[in-house]
Design a protein around this motif. Structure first.
Motif, short mmCIF file in Angstrom:
data_model
loop_
_atom_site.label_atom_id
_atom_site.label_comp_id
_atom_site.label_asym_id
_atom_site.label_seq_id
_atom_site.Cartn_x
_atom_site.Cartn_y
_atom_site.Cartn_z
N LYS A 1 6.96 -2.34 11.75
CA LYS A 1 5.76 -2.42 10.92
C LYS A 1 5.63 -1.29 9.93
CE LYS A 1 2.91 -4.83 14.33
NZ LYS A 1 1.65 -4.81 15.11
N GLU A 2 6.38 -0.19 10.13
CA GLU A 2 6.19 0.94 9.24
C GLU A 2 7.43 1.82 9.17
OE1 GLU A 2 2.78 3.04 10.80
OE2 GLU A 2 3.63 3.12 12.80
N SER A 3 7.39 2.67 8.17
CA SER A 3 8.45 3.66 8.01
C SER A 3 7.79 5.01 7.81
CB SER A 3 9.31 3.32 6.79
OG SER A 3 10.30 4.30 6.57
N PHE A 4 8.49 6.04 8.28
CA PHE A 4 8.02 7.40 8.08
C PHE A 4 9.06 8.19 7.31
CE2 PHE A 4 4.23 7.43 10.64
CZ PHE A 4 4.44 6.44 11.58
N LEU A 5 8.56 9.04 6.44
CA LEU A 5 9.43 10.00 5.76
C LEU A 5 9.00 11.38 6.25
CD1 LEU A 5 11.68 10.34 3.64
CD2 LEU A 5 9.89 10.74 1.94
N VAL B 1 5.60 -7.84 5.48
CA VAL B 1 6.42 -8.87 4.86
C VAL B 1 7.15 -9.61 5.97
CG1 VAL B 1 6.74 -7.61 2.71
CG2 VAL B 1 8.39 -7.32 4.56
N SER B 2 7.48 -10.83 5.70
CA SER B 2 8.26 -11.60 6.66
C SER B 2 9.72 -11.47 6.31
CB SER B 2 7.83 -13.06 6.63
OG SER B 2 7.95 -13.57 5.32
N GLY B 3 10.52 -11.20 7.31
CA GLY B 3 11.95 -11.12 7.06
C GLY B 3 12.33 -9.95 6.17
N GLU C 1 -3.64 -9.40 -0.65
CA GLU C 1 -3.40 -8.39 0.39
C GLU C 1 -2.15 -7.59 0.03
OE1 GLU C 1 -2.94 -10.01 4.30
OE2 GLU C 1 -2.07 -8.17 5.08
N ASP C 2 -2.29 -6.25 0.11
CA ASP C 2 -1.16 -5.39 -0.20
C ASP C 2 -0.06 -5.57 0.83
OD1 ASP C 2 -2.98 -2.52 -1.54
OD2 ASP C 2 -2.37 -4.42 -2.41
N GLN C 3 1.16 -5.69 0.36
CA GLN C 3 2.29 -5.82 1.27
C GLN C 3 2.80 -4.46 1.72
OE1 GLN C 3 4.55 -8.46 -1.52
NE2 GLN C 3 4.88 -9.66 0.32
N VAL D 1 9.00 -4.50 -3.92
CA VAL D 1 7.54 -4.42 -3.92
C VAL D 1 7.18 -2.99 -3.51
CG1 VAL D 1 5.39 -5.28 -2.94
CG2 VAL D 1 7.32 -6.85 -3.34
N PHE D 2 6.55 -2.28 -4.42
CA PHE D 2 6.26 -0.86 -4.22
C PHE D 2 4.87 -0.63 -3.65
CE2 PHE D 2 9.63 1.71 -6.11
CZ PHE D 2 10.37 0.75 -6.81
N GLY D 3 4.74 0.48 -2.92
CA GLY D 3 3.44 1.01 -2.58
C GLY D 3 2.96 1.93 -3.70
N THR D 4 1.77 2.46 -3.54
CA THR D 4 1.19 3.32 -4.57
C THR D 4 1.71 4.75 -4.51
OG1 THR D 4 -0.70 3.66 -3.11
CG2 THR D 4 -0.95 2.03 -4.86
N GLY D 5 2.41 5.09 -3.43
CA GLY D 5 3.02 6.41 -3.38
C GLY D 5 2.17 7.46 -2.71
#
Lengths: 111, 114
Positions: free
Chosen positions: A69-73, A27-29, A1-3, A100-104
């Protein structure tokens, strides 16, 4: 599962057309959430670090926000030079250094 | 502004050969990292290094890989017996301290395995 999941994968804007990029994470913590900009053939360039829910950071036309749960740019009145891939990365837990990166999100701003 | 520098910018190597990628981290930084990015995929963590030893590594970082800080300025990634699937951009990064301090990246070495 993607983090770390980023959306949209690609975004095309007209110059001056404001919009937002999303980064959701599981992610936890959470220790920190990082935004980077990556130009073609270059390494990621650091933009912001966010540490806790409710935090906001600004730099020129960019504003980053964080929830649990999320971030916005948010990109306000973008210019063609804002065209790049925007990467979100998280650092979790105590004692872990890895990002740990997302795909962008590939952003293209047309004049 | 201080920056992380990586050499070479492009390395072409025959499969099975050894390759060494070089990095000069930012001078007052204490933590050093290697990441890789296969074309069209995410940036992936390989290893972190502090106080002359590995502090964290990923599953990718197996016995084929090693890191070294041979002197006070350089940080190297050695890949032995290269495979086609090792073809990727390899990024070096450094940070001042551990934890939620930003990691600053170099512009990478493009490794092409033939």
């Amino acid at each position: 599962e993607d983090q770390v999941t980023q959306s949209p994968e690609a975004l095309r804007l007209q110059e001056g057309e404001s919009s937002s990029l999303n980064c959701s994470y599981t992610v936890s913590g959470l220790r920190g959430l990082f935004w980077y900009r990556q130009d073609p053939g270059k390494g990621p360039e650091f933009l912001f670090t966010l540490y806790s829910a409710g935090e906001e950071k600004e730099k020129e036309r960019l504003k980053a926000t964080l929830t649990k749960k999320e971030s916005f740019l948010h990109i306000t009145a973008p210019k063609p030079e804002d065209s790049a891939t925007y990467l979100c990365a998280v650092q979790e837990g105590a004692g872990f250094q890895k990002l740990v990166f997302g795909t962008g999100t590939r952003l293209l701003v047309s004049p | 502004e201080p920056e992380v520098t990586q050499t070479p910018s492009h390395q072409v190597t025959q499969m099975g050969q050894e390759v060494i990628l070089r990095c000069v981290p930012i001078s007052n930084h204490l933590y050093f990292y290697w990441y890789r990015q296969i074309l069209g995929q995410k940036v992936e963590f390989l290893v972190s290094f502090y106080n002359n030893e590995i502090s964290e590594k990923s599953e990718i970082f197996d016995d084929q890989f090693s890191v070294e800080r041979p002197d006070g300025s350089n940080f190297t990634l050695k890949i032995r017996s290269t495979k086609l699937e090792d073809s990727a951009m390899y990024f070096c990064a450094s940070s001042e301290v551990q934890g939620h301090q930003p990691q600053h990246f170099g512009d990478g070495t493009r490794l092409s395995i033939l």
